[in-house]
Scaffold this motif. Structure first.
Motif, PDB file in Angstrom:
ATOM      1  N   GLY A  23       0.799  -1.213   0.000  1.00  0.00           N
ATOM      2  CA  GLY A  23       0.000   0.000   0.000  1.00  0.00           C
ATOM      3  C   GLY A  23       0.828   1.257   0.000  1.00  0.00           C
ATOM      4  O   GLY A  23       2.061   1.220  -0.015  1.00  0.00           O
ATOM      5  N   PRO A  24       0.163   2.410   0.009  1.00  0.00           N
ATOM      6  CA  PRO A  24       0.857   3.701  -0.005  1.00  0.00           C
ATOM      7  C   PRO A  24       1.656   3.932   1.270  1.00  0.00           C
ATOM      8  O   PRO A  24       1.485   3.232   2.267  1.00  0.00           O
ATOM      9  N   GLY A  25       2.547   4.929   1.224  1.00  0.00           N
ATOM     10  CA  GLY A  25       3.326   5.298   2.400  1.00  0.00           C
ATOM     11  C   GLY A  25       2.433   5.739   3.529  1.00  0.00           C
ATOM     12  O   GLY A  25       1.265   6.098   3.342  1.00  0.00           O
ATOM     13  N   GLN A  26       2.980   5.760   4.734  1.00  0.00           N
ATOM     14  CA  GLN A  26       2.175   5.949   5.932  1.00  0.00           C
ATOM     15  C   GLN A  26       1.773   7.396   6.200  1.00  0.00           C
ATOM     16  O   GLN A  26       1.005   7.654   7.101  1.00  0.00           O
ATOM     17  N   SER A  27       2.274   8.319   5.439  1.00  0.00           N
ATOM     18  CA  SER A  27       1.845   9.709   5.563  1.00  0.00           C
ATOM     19  C   SER A  27       2.043  10.391   4.214  1.00  0.00           C
ATOM     20  O   SER A  27       2.708   9.850   3.321  1.00  0.00           O
ATOM     21  N   LYS A  28       1.465  11.568   4.069  1.00  0.00           N
ATOM     22  CA  LYS A  28       1.590  12.300   2.809  1.00  0.00           C
ATOM     23  C   LYS A  28       3.052  12.591   2.495  1.00  0.00           C
ATOM     24  O   LYS A  28       3.485  12.503   1.339  1.00  0.00           O
ATOM     25  N   GLN A  29       3.820  12.933   3.522  1.00  0.00           N
ATOM     26  CA  GLN A  29       5.236  13.236   3.326  1.00  0.00           C
ATOM     27  C   GLN A  29       6.025  12.001   2.888  1.00  0.00           C
ATOM     28  O   GLN A  29       6.993  12.104   2.147  1.00  0.00           O
ATOM     29  N   MET A  30       5.605  10.834   3.364  1.00  0.00           N
ATOM     30  CA  MET A  30       6.362   9.616   3.126  1.00  0.00           C
ATOM     31  C   MET A  30       5.923   8.853   1.874  1.00  0.00           C
ATOM     32  O   MET A  30       6.621   7.963   1.411  1.00  0.00           O
ATOM     33  N   ASN A  31       4.760   9.189   1.327  1.00  0.00           N
ATOM     34  CA  ASN A  31       4.143   8.351   0.302  1.00  0.00           C
ATOM     35  C   ASN A  31       4.714   8.596  -1.094  1.00  0.00           C
ATOM     36  O   ASN A  31       4.577   9.685  -1.652  1.00  0.00           O
ATOM     37  N   ASP A  32       5.309   7.565  -1.676  1.00  0.00           N
ATOM     38  CA  ASP A  32       5.843   7.638  -3.035  1.00  0.00           C
ATOM     39  C   ASP A  32       4.958   6.913  -4.052  1.00  0.00           C
ATOM     40  O   ASP A  32       5.342   6.785  -5.217  1.00  0.00           O
ATOM     41  N   PHE A  33       3.792   6.460  -3.627  1.00  0.00           N
ATOM     42  CA  PHE A  33       2.932   5.718  -4.555  1.00  0.00           C
ATOM     43  C   PHE A  33       2.537   6.553  -5.775  1.00  0.00           C
ATOM     44  O   PHE A  33       2.650   6.077  -6.912  1.00  0.00           O
ATOM     45  N   PRO A  34       2.101   7.819  -5.602  1.00  0.00           N
ATOM     46  CA  PRO A  34       1.778   8.630  -6.780  1.00  0.00           C
ATOM     47  C   PRO A  34       2.991   8.847  -7.688  1.00  0.00           C
ATOM     48  O   PRO A  34       2.845   8.894  -8.913  1.00  0.00           O
ATOM     49  N   VAL A  35       4.161   8.980  -7.100  1.00  0.00           N
ATOM     50  CA  VAL A  35       5.390   9.170  -7.880  1.00  0.00           C
ATOM     51  C   VAL A  35       5.661   7.942  -8.746  1.00  0.00           C
ATOM     52  O   VAL A  35       6.001   8.055  -9.931  1.00  0.00           O
ATOM     53  N   VAL A  36       5.489   6.766  -8.155  1.00  0.00           N
ATOM     54  CA  VAL A  36       5.701   5.523  -8.903  1.00  0.00           C
ATOM     55  C   VAL A  36       4.681   5.404 -10.027  1.00  0.00           C
ATOM     56  O   VAL A  36       5.034   5.042 -11.164  1.00  0.00           O
ATOM     57  N   GLN A  37       3.429   5.700  -9.747  1.00  0.00           N
ATOM     58  CA  GLN A  37       2.395   5.628 -10.779  1.00  0.00           C
ATOM     59  C   GLN A  37       2.713   6.550 -11.954  1.00  0.00           C
ATOM     60  O   GLN A  37       2.605   6.151 -13.129  1.00  0.00           O
ATOM     61  N   GLN A  38       3.112   7.779 -11.652  1.00  0.00           N
ATOM     62  CA  GLN A  38       3.442   8.739 -12.707  1.00  0.00           C
ATOM     63  C   GLN A  38       4.650   8.277 -13.516  1.00  0.00           C
ATOM     64  O   GLN A  38       4.683   8.426 -14.744  1.00  0.00           O
TER      65      GLN A  38
END
Length: 374
Positions: free
Chosen positions: A231-246
């Motif tokens: 799943g996504p990172g545990q906070s907005k600051q930590m989350n790289d999921f959108p970066v990977v998707q892009q």
């Protein structure tokens, strides 16, 4: 001797701390010691299934959780200490009560990320949580951490006023049946994909893995896919999921990079069972459970040369320079072209995984619990 194990945090834990707490509780029951009576604050499975504070979205929900956690640590847990009169209190989630307690404490601090990587956490939350940690570091307390690397890091940030002991943990005991159909649902073939399992936290360096994989495809024309489960990172600051998707869209890898999200244990076992290799590109880890899980399944591991991963792998993995995309690509190609190397890593990995068992995990705790006072 009575030992009280604080398992309250299992109602929100979803990463390595959850594995640590569950496996410690299981090991205590599976390998009892004649001189030690365990008391659990919560039944592990029931607490882990509690959905009250899972997947919080609003600020009010998050505030309610933090208030509940504070009440537990500072009032309810000290009351349990008064009730059961344990000789030792073990808190496996960084935080011990600020109140004075009539017993020894063992507080598990898994890593030094809060001090090493402040940019990955909300400022107010980090300040509040560090304050909770520090207020509980008092009286007869022993700190427990997961690797020698983590111990060195904690000494740098906390000093040596309290003893710090290293106890190697056990990997997750996945007892669920293997999901035989899951690979097929994802369109995967045996040994035809690279694998990573875990959250998309920034420190995991998953965008670098995608870039390295893209370069690998160009150089080899390989049909192998890349599976990034979790799943996504545990906070907005930590989350790289959108970066990977892009990045996947930009590199036009939608058919090659699979993002199946959170998985059941049976699905995880299916992916481990068929993977060509596991890749762990993280820039910072306190331990690195997936290394041992992969090795136990006979999957060779490529990992960054981050100190904790080098310590856990102990030469049974293929390391690359942390943050070096080109080096990671070359290691992926090397593993594909050198079958003898791959077989050697599989052999070494299986042997290394046996060094980390539930029995050794709990025996290290028993030794520390029964150790005479200096």
């Amino acid at each position: 001797m009575k030992v009280l194990l604080d398992l309250q945090y299992l109602n929100v834990a979803s990463t390595g701390i959850k594995t640590y707490m569950v496996e410690l509780a299981k090991a205590a029951r599976k390998y009892p010691h004649p001189e030690i009576e365990w008391i659990f604050t919560h039944e592990p499975d029931k607490q882990a299934e509690d959905q009250t504070y899972k997947d919080l979205t609003s600020k009010i929900q998050k505030l309610n959780y933090h208030l509940d956690y504070f009440r537990w640590k500072e009032f309810q847990l000290p009351d349990m200490v008064k009730k059961y009169k344990p000789d030792v209190l073990i808190c496996p989630d960084f935080v011990s009560p600020a109140a004075s307690l009539p017993c020894r404490r063992m507080t598990v601090i898994h890593d030094a990320f809060f001090w090493q990587m402040p940019e990955n956490y909300p400022k107010w939350w980090r300040k509040y949580f560090l304050n909770l940690i520090k207020k509980g570091l008092k009286e007869d307390t022993t700190l427990i951490t997961t690797t020698r690397y983590s111990k060195t890091s904690l000494l740098e940030h906390l000093g040596d006023s309290l003893p710090i002991e290293v106890i190697y943990q056990a990997p997750k005991g996945m007892t669920a049946a293997l999901d035989q159909k899951f690979q097929g649902k994802l369109g995967l073939n045996i040994q035809d994909y690279f694998l990573h399992i875990g959250t998309f936290d920034k420190r995991k360096n998953l965008p670098l893995l995608v870039e390295s994989y893209a370069a690998y495809l160009k150089k080899t024309q390989s049909p192998k896919k890349l599976v990034l489960a979790g799943g996504p990172g545990q906070s907005k600051q930590m989350n790289d999921f959108p970066v990977v998707q892009q990045l996947v869209d930009k590199l036009q890898l939608q058919d090659q990079v699979l993002l199946p999200g959170y998985l059941t244990d049976g699905q995880v076992k299916s992916l481990y069972n068929g993977a060509f290799a596991y890749i762990f590109p993280s820039q910072n880890e306190g331990f690195g459970i997936p290394i041992l899980e992969s090795m136990g399944f006979g999957v060779p591991v490529i990992h960054s040369d981050q100190p904790a991963l080098l310590e856990v792998a102990h030469g049974a993995g293929l390391s690359f320079q942390t943050g070096n995309s080109e080096d990671l690509t070359e290691k992926m190609i090397l593993l594909e072209t050198e079958n003898d190397l791959r077989e050697q890593l599989i052999h070494l990995g299986k042997a290394r995984s046996k060094d980390f068992s539930s029995k050794k995990f709990i025996e290290a705790f028993y030794e520390l619990i029964l150790k005479p006072a200096p």
